[in-house]
Write an enzyme that holds these catalytic residues in place. Structure first.
Site, PDB file in Angstrom:
ATOM      1  N   LYS A 213       1.207  -1.220   0.327  1.00 39.31           N
ATOM      2  CA  LYS A 213      -0.151   0.078  -0.051  1.00 39.31           C
ATOM      3  C   LYS A 213       0.742   1.462   0.271  1.00 39.31           C
ATOM      4  O   LYS A 213       2.242   0.959   0.127  1.00 39.31           O
ATOM      5  CB  LYS A 213      -1.373  -0.183   1.190  1.00 39.31           C
ATOM      6  CG  LYS A 213      -2.174  -1.030   0.842  1.00 39.31           C
ATOM      7  CD  LYS A 213      -3.093  -1.242   1.922  1.00 39.31           C
ATOM      8  CE  LYS A 213      -4.499  -1.893   0.674  1.00 39.31           C
ATOM      9  NZ  LYS A 213      -5.681  -2.479   2.209  1.00 39.31           N
ATOM     10  N   ARG A 253      -3.198 -10.084   4.318  1.00 37.97           N
ATOM     11  CA  ARG A 253      -3.762 -10.425   2.645  1.00 37.97           C
ATOM     12  C   ARG A 253      -2.559  -9.711   2.310  1.00 37.97           C
ATOM     13  O   ARG A 253      -2.038  -8.868   2.251  1.00 37.97           O
ATOM     14  CB  ARG A 253      -5.344  -9.633   2.987  1.00 37.97           C
ATOM     15  CG  ARG A 253      -5.723  -9.515   1.359  1.00 37.97           C
ATOM     16  CD  ARG A 253      -6.463  -8.290   1.412  1.00 37.97           C
ATOM     17  NE  ARG A 253      -7.204  -9.111   0.013  1.00 37.97           N
ATOM     18  CZ  ARG A 253      -6.597  -7.787  -1.213  1.00 37.97           C
ATOM     19  NH1 ARG A 253      -6.116  -7.219  -0.704  1.00 37.97           N
ATOM     20  NH2 ARG A 253      -6.798  -7.817  -2.302  1.00 37.97           N
TER      21      ARG A 253
END
Ligand code: PMM
Length: 285
Positions: A213, A253
């Site tokens: 991210k 994840r």
């Protein structure tokens, strides 16, 4: 070492032309299924199949396009005995995926996007990941204002849990996720990581997704302030995943399953040693 309560690794397979870090690479069924098999072989316990990009600013795709992307991949993997989750906010897509073998619905809207979602899950018994976000991908940074990000994420997740429970979803079906990067700036993500253990007090399994991210790219920026590209954030991702394991996360994840599996082996060996030491200490006392 076998350890039945190891935290899970969820490997990401985006069957989309435009996801943040792997968009376009697995855009057909065969390529996506092959990638998923490789992730499973590398140690993924669950494969998360998504057909709609959730990156900031992403436009929505039609439900039938989303369904045609994910269902064949879900069906192929489930037929091979792989545990599959479907990353969707649409009840129709979730239903088709569960009918074809998915056992987890990963809903980044926590049931807010589609009023049919709670009833579907109450009916079909699939597990549900309730991920925190505010607004939609197209406008989420407008809502990134918090007094206390951990308290507010916890309270908003609790409200979504109540909403699901009122529709007949059971406690055992529910997994929660703080939704790093979704309506959160870097400082919010770091505070969520620093205080992640507080969210385990919700008493639901906690899924954590920092993989590749933007806030990691910023933390790893070069001397000119240029963020590190998404595909070069996997070591930092593994570090955040290890912090999540220590905080009591149920699973992570991630895109790079091999690195995460190595990290998990190190983490598990250390935990084993800590427990052995504590047991020895107790015996001496
Ligand atoms: N992040 C993305 C997509 N789906 N689902 C859950 N439960 N948690 C997340 O943090 C999450 C998610 C966005 O990442 P990607 O576009 O790289 O898949």
């Amino acid at each position: 070492m076998t350890d039945i309560d190891l935290p899970r690794i969820m490997g990401v397979v985006n069957v989309t032309p435009d996801s943040l870090s792997d968009g376009g690479r697995y855009h057909d069924v065969a390529a996506a299924a092959a990638h998923a098999r490789a992730l499973h072989a590398a140690g993924a316990d669950i494969i998360d199949v998504g057909g709609e990009s959730t990156r900031p600013g992403a436009a929505r795709v039609d439900a039938d396009i989303e369904q045609s992307r994910v269902v064949p991949v879900v069906a192929a993997l489930a037929a091979e005995g792989i545990t599959v989750s479907v990353d969707t906010t649409r009840a129709a897509v979730a239903e088709a995926a569960c009918d074809n073998g998915a056992t987890i619905v990963n809903d980044v809207s926590a049931g807010q996007a589609d009023p049919q979602m709670p009833r579907l899950l109450a009916r079909n018994g699939c597990r549900i990941v309730l991920m925190h976000r505010r607004g939609e991908s197209s406008d989420m940074y407008r809502h990134a204002h918090y007094e206390d990000v951990v308290a507010e994420v916890g309270a908003e997740l609790s409200a979504q849990v109540t909403y699901m429970r009122e529709a007949g979803v059971t406690n055992e079906q529910i997994i929660v996720d703080p939704g790093l990067g979704f309506a959160k700036h870097a400082e919010h993500n770091w505070e969520l990581i620093a205080r992640l253990h507080e969210l385990t007090e919700l008493r639901y399994p906690l899924l954590f997704g920092a993989s590749r991210k933007g806030f990691l790219g910023k933390a790893l920026a070069d001397a000119d302030g240029e963020p590190r590209p998404a595909t070069e954030r996997d070591i930092a991702t593994a570090a955040t995943s290890m912090l999540a394991f220590d905080a009591g996360a149920w699973g992570v994840r991630v895109h790079d399953v091999a690195a995460t599996a190595d990290m998990r082996a190190v983490w598990a060996a250390t935990r084993h040693a800590r427990r052995a030491y504590e047991a020895r200490g107790a015996a001496v006392l």
